[in-house]
Design an enzyme around this catalytic site. Structure first.
Site, PDB file in Angstrom:
ATOM      1  CE  LYS A 176      -1.840   2.873   2.703  1.00  0.00           C
ATOM      2  NZ  LYS A 176      -1.685   4.085   1.882  1.00  0.00           N
ATOM      3  CD  GLU A 251      12.651   3.906   8.637  1.00  0.00           C
ATOM      4  OE1 GLU A 251      12.437   4.891   9.393  1.00  0.00           O
ATOM      5  OE2 GLU A 251      12.847   4.011   7.419  1.00  0.00           O
ATOM      6  CB  CYS A 285      12.726   8.788   8.290  1.00  0.00           C
ATOM      7  SG  CYS A 285      12.552   7.806   6.848  1.00  0.00           S
ATOM      8  CD  GLU A 384       9.765  12.631  11.241  1.00  0.00           C
ATOM      9  OE1 GLU A 384       8.716  12.014  11.472  1.00  0.00           O
ATOM     10  OE2 GLU A 384      10.764  12.101  10.706  1.00  0.00           O
TER      11      GLU A 384
HETATM   12  P1  ADP Z   1       3.726  10.492   6.794  1.00  0.00           P
HETATM   13  O1  ADP Z   1       3.939  11.485   7.881  1.00  0.00           O
HETATM   14  O2  ADP Z   1       4.949  10.054   6.090  1.00  0.00           O
HETATM   15  O3  ADP Z   1       2.553  10.811   5.893  1.00  0.00           O
HETATM   16  P2  ADP Z   1       2.066   8.440   7.865  1.00  0.00           P
HETATM   17  O4  ADP Z   1       2.430   7.596   9.009  1.00  0.00           O
HETATM   18  O5  ADP Z   1       0.888   9.349   7.977  1.00  0.00           O
HETATM   19  O6  ADP Z   1       3.380   9.190   7.558  1.00  0.00           O
HETATM   20  O7  ADP Z   1       1.850   7.568   6.570  1.00  0.00           O
HETATM   21  C1  ADP Z   1       2.691   6.489   6.201  1.00  0.00           C
HETATM   22  C2  ADP Z   1       1.840   5.407   5.557  1.00  0.00           C
HETATM   23  O8  ADP Z   1       0.939   4.894   6.535  1.00  0.00           O
HETATM   24  C3  ADP Z   1       0.963   5.889   4.398  1.00  0.00           C
HETATM   25  O9  ADP Z   1       0.933   4.882   3.404  1.00  0.00           O
HETATM   26  C4  ADP Z   1      -0.387   6.051   5.049  1.00  0.00           C
HETATM   27  O10 ADP Z   1      -1.464   5.931   4.150  1.00  0.00           O
HETATM   28  C5  ADP Z   1      -0.385   4.889   6.038  1.00  0.00           C
HETATM   29  N1  ADP Z   1      -1.324   5.016   7.146  1.00  0.00           N
HETATM   30  C6  ADP Z   1      -1.798   6.148   7.735  1.00  0.00           C
HETATM   31  N2  ADP Z   1      -2.665   5.838   8.725  1.00  0.00           N
HETATM   32  C7  ADP Z   1      -2.755   4.488   8.789  1.00  0.00           C
HETATM   33  C8  ADP Z   1      -3.462   3.558   9.602  1.00  0.00           C
HETATM   34  N3  ADP Z   1      -4.284   3.961  10.568  1.00  0.00           N
HETATM   35  N4  ADP Z   1      -3.280   2.231   9.390  1.00  0.00           N
HETATM   36  C9  ADP Z   1      -2.429   1.813   8.429  1.00  0.00           C
HETATM   37  N5  ADP Z   1      -1.744   2.630   7.617  1.00  0.00           N
HETATM   38  C10 ADP Z   1      -1.883   3.954   7.781  1.00  0.00           C
END
Ligand code: ADP
Length: 483
Positions: A176, A251, A285, A384
């Site tokens: 995903k 990570e 990161c 961050e």
């Molecule tokens: P960033 O700050 O890099 O956007 P996120 O943690 O929001 O970091 O997103 C990283 C990935 O995690 C993306 O692919 C996002 O769609 C996914 N993501 C966000 N929320 C959830 C969740 N509740 N469960 C699983 N995946 C998620």
């Protein structure tokens, strides 16, 4: 440039179950690049079913390690052959300079697949000397169906970091990508099938975190979750995955210290501090977002860093001269600007940057930003930002440098600049970080493990051992030798 807009499931393009789509924008203009089919729970179901079927099918299970290796190598060749196109898509999707996508990201993705192609036929168990009349040996088996969830900062590289080792170890994957940047991951799915990877072994489901991501994390048909993203979402992922006791690897974020001692090669240190925070627009990161500088050189250093920041040309990511591309989305731009405001209101000194800018009146751009006189307690020193914002602070001596470096919930990476070998190694030993760079910054190699201490997560990406740990499980087999 061929822009993929559908889901990649079972080795073919399919529409989402409900037919819903979402817009993917080019952050350099704000224009919609494509309306992409949006995966939701039903589509994740379909992808997991395809992955499960492919995982147990003989075309993948019985393929043999040498052929698996050859397949990954062929995929690397195909990525290389399509590198111009992939880098162009990446630039339009993420906003990073084409120069970075083509000269840094793409070669590293190719290298990654080749490295893990080399691993595929070197995975084996051991024979264990146990007591009694028994032969005991271990088998290293794939975990099964791996759900990989990745962020938007290095869309194709992050996909490669998960997919290459997972496939090398014989798993099937549902990937995903981030909703902001799903395009190159989709192309990767198509290229894998073109390379001969059996249909269903790699599926790509673009969609949102709370829907597609969450469905993948909760799915009983998924055996492991390999996640890269923010620390708050990592915590949610771990909580949700505990219901089905998936093998979880995380990570997460960072607030990495880049520490400059007075005895360093100052020119190199200024350059390293500058690229440490401004490379990839600071959407990295491991960005060296806290720059700690020994008091005696502090004022000069801040001046030098500011003039380097001012030379970071902000512009159209497709232009050769551009060094700072577009922030990935309007939302992220707002976030970065709100941290600039927080820095000012908390009393840090804004030396340069911190302004929204544009290219021909469009796009999500911000100038390279340097804050000085930052205190460890300020939000810009603790949280961050994921943008081109450096927080510079002075320190007094080695003890103070180490204490300040560790004064964070994170522990992803750290840099140290000094000509004193003992000091460098002492710092490397005492800093709480998964990666330490001495007199350099932001170095990566497919063979060297990367991951965090503390709330930057656990487990590692890259490297042979890390991949074995994450993408295989060990079976112990006992054989009675007497009758
Ligand atoms: P960033 O700050 O890099 O956007 P996120 O943690 O929001 O970091 O997103 C990283 C990935 O995690 C993306 O692919 C996002 O769609 C996914 N993501 C966000 N929320 C959830 C969740 N509740 N469960 C699983 N995946 C998620």
């Amino acid at each position: 440039m061929q822009i993929p807009t559908r889901l990649w499931i079972g080795g073919e393009w399919v529409d989402s179950d409900e037919g819903s789509t979402f817009p993917v924008r080019n952050p350099a203009s704000g224009d919609v690049l494509a309306e992409v089919q949006e995966a939701r729970a039903a589509d994740v179901d379909r992808a997991v079913a395809a992955a499960r079927a492919a995982f147990v099918a003989s075309e993948w299970r019985d393929i043999g390690p040498h052929e698996r290796s050859a397949l990954l190598w062929r995929l690397a060749d195909l990525i290389e052959a399509n590198a111009d196109e992939l880098a162009t898509i990446e630039t339009h999707d993420n906003g990073k300079p084409y120069f970075e996508a083509r000269r840094i990201d793409l070669p590293s993705v190719v290298e990654n697949f080749r490295y893990f192609a080399g691993m595929a036929d070197k995975i084996h168990g051991a024979t264990i000397p146990v007591s009694g009349p028994f032969l005991n040996y271990t088998l290293r088996e794939p975990v099964g169906v791996v759900g990989a969830i990745i962020p938007w900062n290095f869309p194709l590289s992050q996909a490669a970091w998960k997919v290459a080792p997972a496939l090398a170890c014989g798993n099937a994957v549902v990937l995903k990508p981030a909703e902001q940047t799903p395009l190159t991951a989709l192309r990767l799915g198509e290229l894998a099938t073109q390379a001969g990877v059996p249909p269903g072994v790699l599926n790509v489901v673009p969609g949102f975190g709370e829907t597609a991501g969450a469905a993948l994390v909760r799915h009983p048909g998924v055996d492991a979750i390999a996640f890269t993203g923010s620390t708050p979402v990592g915590k949610t992922v771990m909580r949700e995955a505990s219901e089905t006791l998936k093998k979880v690897s995380l990570e997460l974020g960072g607030k990495s210290p880049n520490v400059v001692f007075a005895d360093a090669d100052l020119k190199a240190a200024v350059r390293g501090a500058s690229t440490g925070i401004f490379y990839g627009k600071g959407e990295v990161c491991a960005a060296g977002s806290r720059i700690l500088v020994e008091r005696s050189i502090y004022d000069d250093f801040v001046g030098e860093l500011a003039s380097r920041a001012e030379s970071m040309t902000v512009g159209d990511p497709m232009e050769k001269t551009t060094r700072l591309g577009a922030i990935v989305s309007e939302e992220q731009l707002e976030r970065v600007l709100s941290y600039v405001e927080a820095g000012k209101s908390e009393g840090a000194r804004l030396v340069t940057g911190g302004e929204r800018t544009d290219v021909n009146g469009k796009g999500y751009f911000v100038t390279a930003t340097v804050f000085a006189d930052v205190e460890s307690t300020m939000r810009i020193a603790q949280e961050e930002i994921f943008g081109p914002v450096a927080a510079v602070m002075p320190f007094e001596d080695v003890d103070d440098a180490i204490a300040k470096a560790n004064d964070t919930i994170y522990g992803l990476a750290a840099g140290v600049w000094t000509r004193d070998v003992g000091k460098a190694h002492r710092f490397a030993r005492e800093v709480q970080a998964g990666t330490v760079w001495i007199n350099t910054y932001n170095r990566y190699d497919s063979a060297s493990p990367f991951g965090g201490y503390k709330q930057s997560g656990f487990s590692r990406d890259l490297g042979y051992e890390a991949a074995l740990d994450k993408y295989t499980q060990t079976k112990s087999v006992w054989v009675a030798l007497d009758d």
